[in-house]
Design a protein around this motif. Sequence first.
Motif, PDB file in Angstrom:
ATOM      1  N   ARG A 155      -3.989  -0.860  -7.503  1.00 50.31           N
ATOM      2  CA  ARG A 155      -4.927  -1.205  -8.537  1.00 50.31           C
ATOM      3  C   ARG A 155      -5.230   0.072  -9.608  1.00 50.31           C
ATOM      4  N   ASN A 156      -4.270   1.150  -9.463  1.00 54.69           N
ATOM      5  CA  ASN A 156      -4.003   2.529 -10.199  1.00 54.69           C
ATOM      6  C   ASN A 156      -5.605   3.005 -10.248  1.00 54.69           C
ATOM      7  N   LEU A 157      -6.187   3.109  -9.294  1.00 50.58           N
ATOM      8  CA  LEU A 157      -7.249   4.118  -9.379  1.00 50.58           C
ATOM      9  C   LEU A 157      -7.240   5.478  -8.788  1.00 50.58           C
ATOM     10  N   ARG A 158      -8.003   6.384  -9.499  1.00 51.78           N
ATOM     11  CA  ARG A 158      -8.038   7.640  -8.812  1.00 51.78           C
ATOM     12  C   ARG A 158      -8.950   7.884  -7.625  1.00 51.78           C
ATOM     13  N   MET A 159      -8.245   7.992  -6.261  1.00 54.45           N
ATOM     14  CA  MET A 159      -9.034   8.175  -5.428  1.00 54.45           C
ATOM     15  C   MET A 159      -8.726   9.318  -4.560  1.00 54.45           C
TER      16      MET A 159
END
Length: 436
Positions: A155-159
């Motif tokens: 999802r191209n999230l920054r986690m």
Amino acid sequence: MSDNKQYAWRTQLIYFINDPVTHPHDCVRHHTDGLLIVQNGQIVAAGDYHQTQHLLHHDALLQLLPNNIIMPGLIDTHIHYPQTDIIASPAEGLLPWLETYTFPAESRFSDPELAAEVSKVFLDELLRNGTTTASVYGSVHVSSVDALFNESHARNLRMIAGKVMMDRNCPEYLQDTAESGARDSEALIQRWHGKGRQSYALTPRFAPTSTPEQLGACGELAKHYPDVYLQTHVAENKDEIAWVSELFPNNRSYLDVYDSYGLLRPRSIYGHSIWLDETDRLRMHDTGSVAAHCPTSNLFLASGLFDFQSMQDNQVMHTLATDVGGGTSFSMLRTMNEAHKVARLKGYHLSALSMFYLATLGAARALELDTQIGNLESGKEADFIILDPACTPLMERRMQGVNSLEELLFLFAILGDDRAIKATYSAGVCVHQRNA
């Protein structure tokens, strides 16, 4: 977003450039008729529409949102994704809650298919509540962290996330060893840290469930990989503190246990941090360690009241966090609501400006991510949310009497929840839309 096209939104913009406590007269940028321009997943510009419109390309896709507000994505600095399915479980306190609900639930994450399914639900809930970055605990199983990172990366999230390290004082079916915990953590670091927008966090659950050997191995990893994160719990509950003093009789305090193994440092996040003394707080300041305040969890488990004034006095970096599933909501807005009440019970007034700062730029600074996220400045990653002031009939009516930015944000903090989040964007892409 890699098509090189510009995307833009004309609406009200609110974001922070400084801490409202230390810079009360120059902390926030508020554009009532604003323009946000995004290209290739990054912010090109954010400012007054009439002063910024010249930066629009002739073929830019412009959305007009006259009755909404754009803010940076919210940041949750302490949350447990394997506890998604036990949120709102009754217990007499922290330790009984762990034994009755948490450990059995986390045992299920040895199943990669279950971990993948819960990862989807967990990230959906974060995004539905406007949270675009979180520092996440997995279970003791490597597969749990792989599942979360796989879904977040897709999802191209920054986690930020990590495998729990736990080699004693827990059910045998959840134990690793000092050696295997360190080996598995290092493999996960090499596989995921810095891959796309993913970052790894060394994650000893809390001092009672790690032997001195495991804490020592964690300290060695922290020294070898100085840019990874470290997350754990400290000084949450008085029974827990008494237990730590029995297990580590030669340490001055609960926090000192971690300090003695080299675990206080920048990028270290200490969940709860309620029952600290002056020496502890000074040590956190000196080492650049972060206190993550989890108000809904602290009230739910009757753990205690976070001391904002002492944290301010000692200049300890602190943030807000949900701590699901001990915490009772994925919503950072509801977390602000409870944080305000906790502060009042301790005689401290926590303003709406401070609450939103702590959940955006303040958290980004604490996580050393403020060059990437945290506000709407040019060059930042385009993680943002669209807020709806008319999300409920009461909010819509109440908003008509707002006379200041403080009052506006305070209404979102006290009356808001997931319904206030109209849309969530990560790297310029819509990853949640209410009623879509």
